[in-house]
Design a protein around this motif. Structure first.
Motif, short mmCIF file in Angstrom:
data_model
loop_
_atom_site.label_atom_id
_atom_site.label_comp_id
_atom_site.label_asym_id
_atom_site.label_seq_id
_atom_site.Cartn_x
_atom_site.Cartn_y
_atom_site.Cartn_z
N ARG A 124 60.54 76.21 3.88
CA ARG A 124 60.55 75.32 2.71
C ARG A 124 61.71 74.35 2.89
N THR A 125 61.42 73.09 3.14
CA THR A 125 62.46 72.12 3.44
C THR A 125 62.69 71.17 2.26
N GLY A 126 63.53 70.15 2.49
CA GLY A 126 63.99 69.27 1.41
C GLY A 126 62.89 68.48 0.73
N ARG A 127 62.98 68.39 -0.57
CA ARG A 127 62.02 67.64 -1.36
C ARG A 127 62.35 66.15 -1.34
N ASN A 128 61.51 65.36 -1.99
CA ASN A 128 61.68 63.92 -2.01
C ASN A 128 63.06 63.54 -2.57
N GLY A 129 63.79 62.74 -1.84
CA GLY A 129 65.13 62.35 -2.24
C GLY A 129 66.22 63.24 -1.67
N TYR A 130 65.83 64.40 -1.15
CA TYR A 130 66.78 65.36 -0.56
C TYR A 130 66.22 65.88 0.77
N GLU A 131 65.62 64.98 1.53
CA GLU A 131 64.92 65.39 2.75
C GLU A 131 65.85 66.07 3.75
N THR A 132 65.31 67.06 4.43
CA THR A 132 66.00 67.67 5.56
C THR A 132 66.07 66.62 6.66
N ARG A 133 67.27 66.34 7.15
CA ARG A 133 67.46 65.24 8.10
C ARG A 133 66.91 65.60 9.48
N THR A 134 66.26 64.63 10.10
CA THR A 134 65.63 64.85 11.40
C THR A 134 66.61 64.60 12.54
N GLY A 135 66.23 65.07 13.72
CA GLY A 135 67.02 64.84 14.92
C GLY A 135 67.49 66.12 15.57
N LEU A 136 68.24 65.95 16.66
CA LEU A 136 68.79 67.07 17.41
C LEU A 136 70.16 67.41 16.87
N LYS A 137 70.37 68.67 16.53
CA LYS A 137 71.62 69.13 15.92
C LYS A 137 72.06 70.42 16.60
N LYS A 138 73.20 70.93 16.18
CA LYS A 138 73.68 72.22 16.68
C LYS A 138 74.18 73.07 15.52
N ILE A 139 73.95 74.36 15.61
CA ILE A 139 74.53 75.28 14.64
C ILE A 139 76.03 75.29 14.85
N TYR A 140 76.78 75.00 13.79
CA TYR A 140 78.23 74.91 13.94
C TYR A 140 78.99 75.90 13.08
N TRP A 141 78.32 76.53 12.12
CA TRP A 141 79.01 77.51 11.28
C TRP A 141 78.00 78.46 10.68
N ARG A 142 78.36 79.75 10.67
CA ARG A 142 77.47 80.78 10.12
C ARG A 142 78.22 81.59 9.09
N ASP A 143 77.54 81.90 7.99
CA ASP A 143 78.16 82.69 6.92
C ASP A 143 77.08 83.56 6.31
N ILE A 144 77.13 84.85 6.60
CA ILE A 144 76.06 85.75 6.20
C ILE A 144 75.95 85.94 4.69
N ASP A 145 77.06 85.76 3.97
CA ASP A 145 77.05 85.94 2.51
C ASP A 145 77.45 84.66 1.79
N HIS A 146 77.03 83.52 2.30
CA HIS A 146 77.43 82.25 1.71
C HIS A 146 76.90 82.09 0.29
N VAL A 147 77.73 81.46 -0.55
CA VAL A 147 77.34 81.11 -1.92
C VAL A 147 77.66 79.64 -2.13
N SER A 148 76.70 78.88 -2.61
CA SER A 148 76.93 77.47 -2.89
C SER A 148 77.73 77.34 -4.17
N ASN A 149 78.88 76.64 -4.10
CA ASN A 149 79.66 76.44 -5.32
C ASN A 149 79.20 75.19 -6.06
N ILE A 150 78.25 74.46 -5.49
CA ILE A 150 77.69 73.31 -6.18
C ILE A 150 76.59 73.76 -7.13
N TYR A 151 75.69 74.62 -6.63
CA TYR A 151 74.60 75.14 -7.46
C TYR A 151 74.85 76.57 -7.93
#
Length: 232
Positions: free
Chosen positions: A143-170
Motif C-alpha cells: 500500500r503506497t502513497g496516495r494522491n498528493g503524497y506519492e511514494t517517490r520513484t527512482g533508485l534508492k538505498k536503505i539507510y536506516w532501520r528501526d524495528i520499533d519506530h513510532v512517527s511523532n508526526i502522526y
C-alpha cells in the motif's frame, strides 16, 4: 511523517500510516453506512463475477451482503454494498496482481545488475526482493502513497532501520521500518493492503511481509520504485 534522528540531525519525510478516508463511490445513493442498498452499481456484473455471485447485473440482498462484506474488510466507504468505481477498482487491482504470478519482473524494469534489491511496482501495488534475476521473496501486495503524497520513484538505498519506530508526526507505530528516501520507508500496518486511498508516502506491508523484508534486507541495500499508483 516520521521523525528520524541520526547523528543529531532531524530528517523529516512523509510516512505511511493514515486513517482511512471516506470516499464517494461514484454516484452511490445517499444511505446510512449501516444500511444495504437495493440499487445496482455501474460495475454490478464485474463485482458479481469477482465475488462468485450469479452474474445477472441485478442487485439482490445476497449480492449486497457479499459486496458490503468485501467493502468492510478492505476499509472501502461507504460500505453499503454498492458496486461503484472504488470497489471495482480494488477488485480489478487484485486480479492484476494475481495475474503476475511468480514473474513480477517479466518486463525487466527493476534492475538485475545490483545484486539484492527490493523492487516496488506502484502501478500494480506489489513489491518483491530479487538477487540479480533470481526472485528471493514475493511478489506481495503493498500500500503506497496516495494522491498528493506519492511514494517517490527512482533508485534508492536503505539507510536506516528501526524495528520499533513510532512517527511523532502522526503518533502511530511503524514496526519494522526500513527508510530508503527521507521519511519514506517499508513498514507494517494493521490495515488491508487494498485500503484506499493509500499511505502518506511509505510502502505499507502486512506484519508477515515487513518481518521478512527486515530479515532479508540491510543498510545499503538498493530499493527501486517505479510506475504510478492508480488514482495519483
Amino acid at each position: 511523517m516520521g521523525d528520524i534522528r541520526r547523528r543529531g540531525a532531524v530528517v523529516l519525510g512523509i510516512t505511511g500510516l493514515v486513517a482511512p478516508l471516506t470516499l464517494a463511490l461514484g454516484s452511490a445513493p445517499a444511505q446510512a453506512a449501516t444500511s444495504c442498498t437495493t440499487q445496482k452499481g455501474p460495475y454490478q456484473k464485474q463485482v458479481e463475477k469477482f465475488l462468485g455471485r450469479p452474474v445477472d447485473g441485478k442487485q439482490s440482498a445476497a449480492d449486497c451482503k457479499a459486496i458490503k462484506a468485501f467493502q468492510t474488510k478492505h476499509g472501502i466507504t461507504p460500505n453499503i454494498g454498492y458496486a461503484g468505481s472504488v470497489t471495482w477498482g480494488v477488485m480489478d487491482l487484485m486480479n492484476k496482481q494475481k495475474a503476475v504470478g511468480n514473474k513480477p519482473n517479466a518486463a525487466g524494469k527493476c534492475p538485475t545488475n545490483k545484486g539484492r534489491i527490493a523492487c516496488v511496482n506502484l502501478t500494480l501495488q506489489i513489491s518483491w526482493i530479487q538477487d540479480g534475476s533470481r526472485l528471493v521473496y514475493g511478489p506481495v501486495p503493498v500500500r503506497t502513497g496516495r494522491n498528493g503524497y506519492e511514494t517517490r520513484t527512482g533508485l534508492k538505498k536503505i539507510y536506516w532501520r528501526d524495528i520499533d519506530h513510532v512517527s511523532n508526526i502522526y503518533n502511530v507505530p511503524m514496526p519494522y521500518s526500513q527508510f530508503f528516501d527521507g521519511g519514506q520507508a517499508f513498514h507494517s500496518v494493521g490495515l488491508s493492503m487494498w485500503n484506499p486511498p493509500g499511505s502518506h508516502g511509505c510502502v505499507n506491508m502486512t506484519k508477515t511481509t515487513a518481518k521478512k523484508y527486515w530479515s532479508l534486507l540491510k543498510n545499503g541495500d538498493d530499493v527501486f520504485v517505479y510506475g504510478r499508483k492508480p488514482g495519483t
